[in-house]
Design an enzyme around this catalytic site. Structure first.
Site, PDB file in Angstrom:
ATOM      1  N   HIS A  17     -14.056   5.109   0.912  1.00 35.43           N
ATOM      2  CA  HIS A  17     -13.052   5.805   1.847  1.00 35.43           C
ATOM      3  C   HIS A  17     -12.120   6.601   1.263  1.00 35.43           C
ATOM      4  CE1 HIS A  17     -10.831   2.932  -0.997  1.00 35.43           C
ATOM      5  NE2 HIS A  17      -9.750   3.255  -0.365  1.00 35.43           N
ATOM      6  N   HIS A  53      -8.127   7.356   0.226  1.00 40.04           N
ATOM      7  CA  HIS A  53      -7.044   7.100  -0.256  1.00 40.04           C
ATOM      8  C   HIS A  53      -5.951   8.386  -0.115  1.00 40.04           C
ATOM      9  CE1 HIS A  53      -3.266   4.594  -1.432  1.00 40.04           C
ATOM     10  NE2 HIS A  53      -3.028   5.534  -2.082  1.00 40.04           N
ATOM     11  N   HIS A  84       0.867  -1.132  -0.064  1.00 38.13           N
ATOM     12  CA  HIS A  84       0.032   0.253  -0.321  1.00 38.13           C
ATOM     13  C   HIS A  84       0.870   1.259  -0.192  1.00 38.13           C
ATOM     14  CE1 HIS A  84      -3.781   1.924   2.033  1.00 38.13           C
ATOM     15  NE2 HIS A  84      -3.721   1.991   0.618  1.00 38.13           N
TER      16      HIS A  84
END
Length: 260
Positions: A232, A234, A153
């Site tokens: 969400h 990022h 990530h």
């Protein structure tokens, strides 16, 4: 020829007559002398009578005393007037000085308030914020998994329901605003310190390239566009605007005073 003496007034006085006259004259002189001698002390005494002399001196002393009293009273009055005027001047000066100090203090207070306001504004403009107010990290930096093409990530995910306001974490300029492939709708900002921040998976974008953005200013709305499993935000911190220049976003925010 025999001469005969003329008679009448031209006849010379006899010796007896002349003698009598001389005796009378001497008596008169003697009498006058006695009288003069007798009268002289009285005249002298009269001329030196203390009454007239003391009266004149008393009057002079009385006049001098009155004049001195008047001069003294006038001097006291002048001194009192001078004292009153001096006190009035001192009071006026003190009042003017107090007014000057009050005005100077008021000016200082205004300047202090202005400086404080400017400092507060600078602090606000330079302060950093969470990209989603009151949110928390749901997926950490460099987490592994098949969801990311690089295998890890490159940012962090903040919990955000669809439609939640997304703000710039700090002041900067928009360098990218649009579709970002796997990031969906995304925005990249160049921050004032030369770093970059990225916001992905937005449902909508509210800024355009080249626009200056203030710290905490809304730039978009959260969503689930691009490679996303649900709504969400990022968020990435980068050294350049390009993918692959990422750094730990949590450490970045903490370094700017944000509690994450």
């Amino acid at each position: 020829m025999a001469f005969i003496r003329a008679t009448g007034k031209h006849r010379a006085p006899s010796r007896l007559t002349r003698k009598s006259a001389e005796v009378a004259g001497i008596a008169a002189l003697a009498t006058a002398g006695v009288i003069g001698a007798t009268a002289s002390p009285a005249l002298a005494a009269e001329s030196e009578t203390p009454a007239s002399s003391s009266t004149g001196l008393t009057q002079t002393v009385a006049l001098d005393t009155t004049l001195a009293a008047q001069i003294d009273a006038q001097a006291k009055a002048q001194a009192h007037q001078a004292e009153v005027e001096a006190k009035a001047k001192a009071a006026a000066k003190a009042k003017a000085e107090a007014k000057r100090k009050a005005e100077a203090r008021a000016k200082e207070v205004r300047e202090e308030k202005a400086r404080a306001a400017r400092a507060a504004e600078r602090a606000r403009l330079n302060a950093f914020h969470l990209p989603v107010a009151g949110s928390h990290v749901t997926t950490g930096y460099q987490s592994g998994g098949a969801l990311w093409s690089s295998g890890t990530h490159s940012g962090v995910d903040f919990q955000a329901a669809s439609g939640t306001s997304v703000v710039a974490v700090g002041a900067g300029t928009v360098v990218e605003a649009g579709w970002g492939g796997a990031y969906g709708n995304n925005i990249v900002l160049k921050m004032k310190d030369g770093t970059y921040t990225q916001y992905g998976h937005l449902s909508s974008i509210g800024v355009s390239v080249g626009q200056s953005i203030g710290s905490g200013e809304q730039i978009g709305i959260s969503g689930s566009t691009g490679n996303s499993t649900g709504p969400h935000l990022h968020f990435e911190a980068r050294t350049t605007p390009e993918y692959g220049s990422d750094m730990d976003p949590v450490a970045y925010l903490r370094a700017h005073g944000v509690q994450v």
